[in-house]
Write an enzyme that holds these catalytic residues in place. Structure first.
Site, mmCIF file in Angstrom:
data_model
loop_
_atom_site.group_PDB
_atom_site.id
_atom_site.type_symbol
_atom_site.label_atom_id
_atom_site.label_comp_id
_atom_site.label_asym_id
_atom_site.label_seq_id
_atom_site.Cartn_x
_atom_site.Cartn_y
_atom_site.Cartn_z
ATOM 1 N N SER A 90 17.029 -0.400 -0.695
ATOM 2 C CA SER A 90 16.150 -0.664 -1.830
ATOM 3 C C SER A 90 16.685 -0.052 -3.112
ATOM 4 C CB SER A 90 14.770 -0.074 -1.536
ATOM 5 O OG SER A 90 13.977 -0.129 -2.693
ATOM 6 N N TYR B 257 8.984 6.925 0.977
ATOM 7 C CA TYR B 257 9.526 5.616 1.379
ATOM 8 C C TYR B 257 10.967 5.455 0.877
ATOM 9 C CZ TYR B 257 10.810 0.739 0.857
ATOM 10 O OH TYR B 257 11.527 -0.438 0.875
ATOM 11 N N LYS C 268 14.974 5.282 2.806
ATOM 12 C CA LYS C 268 16.038 4.278 2.621
ATOM 13 C C LYS C 268 17.364 4.974 2.330
ATOM 14 C CE LYS C 268 13.939 1.015 3.732
ATOM 15 N NZ LYS C 268 14.328 -0.069 4.611
HETATM 16 N N1 LIG Z 1 9.456 -6.188 -0.097
HETATM 17 C C1 LIG Z 1 10.082 -5.398 -0.979
HETATM 18 O O1 LIG Z 1 9.662 -5.266 -2.117
HETATM 19 C C2 LIG Z 1 11.352 -4.684 -0.576
HETATM 20 C C3 LIG Z 1 12.182 -4.169 -1.570
HETATM 21 C C4 LIG Z 1 13.347 -3.497 -1.189
HETATM 22 C C5 LIG Z 1 13.646 -3.352 0.163
HETATM 23 N N2 LIG Z 1 12.827 -3.856 1.099
HETATM 24 C C6 LIG Z 1 13.145 -3.664 2.521
HETATM 25 O O2 LIG Z 1 13.222 -4.936 3.153
HETATM 26 C C7 LIG Z 1 12.797 -4.812 4.509
HETATM 27 C C8 LIG Z 1 11.775 -5.876 4.818
HETATM 28 O O3 LIG Z 1 10.654 -5.716 3.981
HETATM 29 P P1 LIG Z 1 9.474 -6.784 3.914
HETATM 30 O O4 LIG Z 1 8.990 -6.864 2.523
HETATM 31 O O5 LIG Z 1 9.875 -8.017 4.612
HETATM 32 O O6 LIG Z 1 8.345 -6.006 4.754
HETATM 33 P P2 LIG Z 1 7.475 -6.530 5.988
HETATM 34 O O7 LIG Z 1 6.465 -5.477 6.265
HETATM 35 O O8 LIG Z 1 6.987 -7.916 5.732
HETATM 36 O O9 LIG Z 1 8.550 -6.599 7.143
HETATM 37 C C9 LIG Z 1 8.924 -5.505 7.952
HETATM 38 C C10 LIG Z 1 8.923 -6.000 9.381
HETATM 39 O O10 LIG Z 1 9.401 -4.960 10.237
HETATM 40 C C11 LIG Z 1 8.539 -4.883 11.365
HETATM 41 N N3 LIG Z 1 8.654 -3.496 11.849
HETATM 42 C C12 LIG Z 1 8.322 -2.351 11.188
HETATM 43 N N4 LIG Z 1 8.611 -1.281 11.942
HETATM 44 C C13 LIG Z 1 9.154 -1.743 13.110
HETATM 45 C C14 LIG Z 1 9.662 -1.120 14.283
HETATM 46 N N5 LIG Z 1 9.660 0.214 14.416
HETATM 47 N N6 LIG Z 1 10.144 -1.898 15.267
HETATM 48 C C15 LIG Z 1 10.126 -3.253 15.167
HETATM 49 N N7 LIG Z 1 9.656 -3.896 14.074
HETATM 50 C C16 LIG Z 1 9.175 -3.150 13.052
HETATM 51 C C17 LIG Z 1 7.177 -5.288 10.861
HETATM 52 O O11 LIG Z 1 6.303 -5.753 11.869
HETATM 53 C C18 LIG Z 1 7.550 -6.389 9.876
HETATM 54 O O12 LIG Z 1 7.623 -7.655 10.511
HETATM 55 C C19 LIG Z 1 12.293 -3.382 4.685
HETATM 56 O O13 LIG Z 1 13.305 -2.608 5.287
HETATM 57 C C20 LIG Z 1 12.082 -2.913 3.267
HETATM 58 O O14 LIG Z 1 12.244 -1.515 3.145
HETATM 59 C C21 LIG Z 1 11.675 -4.535 0.773
#
Ligand SMILES: NC(=O)c1ccc[n+]([C@@H]2O[C@H](COP(=O)([O-])OP(=O)(O)OC[C@H]3O[C@@H](n4cnc5c(N)ncnc54)[C@H](O)[C@@H]3O)[C@@H](O)[C@H]2O)c1
Length: 337
Positions: A117, A141, A145
């Site tokens: 991130s 959070y 990362k």
């Molecule tokens: N959405 C944003 O703004 C953003 C920005 C930068 C980085 N990210 C990163 O992108 C990734 C995806 O984010 P997102 O927005 O799709 O979130 P999201 O919550 O929709 O997706 C995360 C997924 O991981 C699964 N999960 C969580 N912990 C788990 C575990 N221990 N074992 C198995 N599954 C698990 C959840 O059920 C979910 O389906 C994350 O790593 C997040 O840190 C997101």
């Protein structure tokens, strides 16, 4: 190419899976469904379980010995919650990733993409950052990362694992074919909240109007999730070449548009797309929030030959279309839409 996507039932992971499928590749999903949705995995092999669970990884690799790469999107992502529950966040995001990487090494995995991130950066005075900018995560959070990036880099130095950390800026939009989109019932992303306010006919709360930006609101780099997914496909297809000629076994790449948009400018863009404009109201900063940043990096273009193609308006339109359709894909949310 067969690719294991951890967190592939979530917003970004499911979009990556769709884009891989559209390019003729095969995603295999591992997700504990803590926030992800089973419906997003229709037509894709789904293993419901935890990334730290060795037994489920045994099963996945027994069933799919031809998996050649892993995309790790599985994490908890809510900044204020990470302030309230740091132990939970460090356990889920850091400790479990360590176990996951260890098990994957045992399975012979050497290609690993990590969803990182832009929240890790300390922005310059103009809020722009590149991959060499200082790092100063503002929340538990964001720290998870950064810690995971460093951990994976150390692991890659002495194991066969090669790690590409993709530092996302602010994902918006949805799959243009409307298979998936934001699934959170109460979204914490700015656009999710904006759509919620629009649909409810309520004002949108701008959390923090005292940042040292041009209009006081936070600054973001809104990147369409379908563009983000394209960068993953590109990275997976070119993975070996990325690490080919050089000594480094881990690398980070910013994925943003290169344009900084303040939250108030974003609301203006939103109001150009919709029929009834949303009003704004000032609200205090949320714990762990930061002023934000946008990328000035050219690395994604040079290394991945990728650049964002969709505009902020495209992202807003696709998000609105998704929220129109969401109740059909996720019936339990129909009454909230
Ligand atoms: N959405 C944003 O703004 C953003 C920005 C930068 C980085 N990210 C990163 O992108 C990734 C995806 O984010 P997102 O927005 O799709 O979130 P999201 O919550 O929709 O997706 C995360 C997924 O991981 C699964 N999960 C969580 N912990 C788990 C575990 N221990 N074992 C198995 N599954 C698990 C959840 O059920 C979910 O389906 C994350 O790593 C997040 O840190 C997101």
């Amino acid at each position: 190419m067969k690719v294991l996507i951890a967190g592939g039932a979530g917003f970004i992971g499911s979009t990556i899976a769709s884009r891989l499928l559209d390019h003729g590749h095969q995603p295999v999903i591992l997700d504990n469904l803590v926030t992800g949705r089973r419906e997003f995995c229709d037509g894709r092999p789904l293993y419901v379980g935890d990334i730290a669970d060795a037994a489920i990884l045994d099963r996945i690799f027994d069933d799919h010995p031809d998996i050649t790469a892993v995309v790790h999107c599985a994490a908890l992502i809510v900044v204020p919650e990470s302030v309230e529950r740091p132990i939970h966040y460090y356990r889920e995001n850091v400790s479990k990733t360590l176990e996951f990487a260890d098990h994957l090494l045992g399975k012979g995995v050497s290609r690993f993409l990590f969803s990182s991130s832009a929240a890790i950066y300390e922005p310059a005075a103009d809020f722009s950052v590149d991959e060499n900018s200082g790092v100063r995560p503002q929340s538990p959070y964001a720290r998870t990362k950064w810690i995971v990036e460093q951990m994976l880099s150390d692991i890659s130095a002495s194991t066969p694992l090669r790690v590409l950390s993709l530092r996302y800026f602010n994902p918006i939009g949805a799959d243009p074919k409307m298979r998936t989109g934001l699934q959170a019932p109460s979204p914490t992303h700015a656009l999710g909240k904006l759509v919620e306010a629009y649909r409810a006919g309520r004002p949108f709360a701008v959390t923090g109007l005292d940042y040292p930006t041009r209009d006081g609101s936070g600054i973001r780099d809104y990147v369409h999730v379908w563009d983000l997914a394209a960068a993953h496909v590109r990275a997976l297809e070119a993975f070996d070449a990325l690490f080919g000629g050089q000594g480094s076994r881990s690398m980070a790449i910013n994925l943003g548009t290169g344009t900084g948009t303040t939250v108030l400018e974003f609301v203006d863009a939103f109001n150009k797309v919709v029929d009834v404009p949303v009003a704004v109201e000032a609200a205090p900063r949320r714990p762990g929030d930061s002023a934000g940043a946008y990328t000035r990096s050219t690395r994604a273009g040079e290394v991945l030959r990728w650049r964002a193609e969709r505009t902020v308006e495209d992202g807003i339109r696709d998000s609105l279309a998704w929220f129109e359709r969401r109740g059909k894909v996720l019936p339990d949310l129909a009454d909230r839409d």
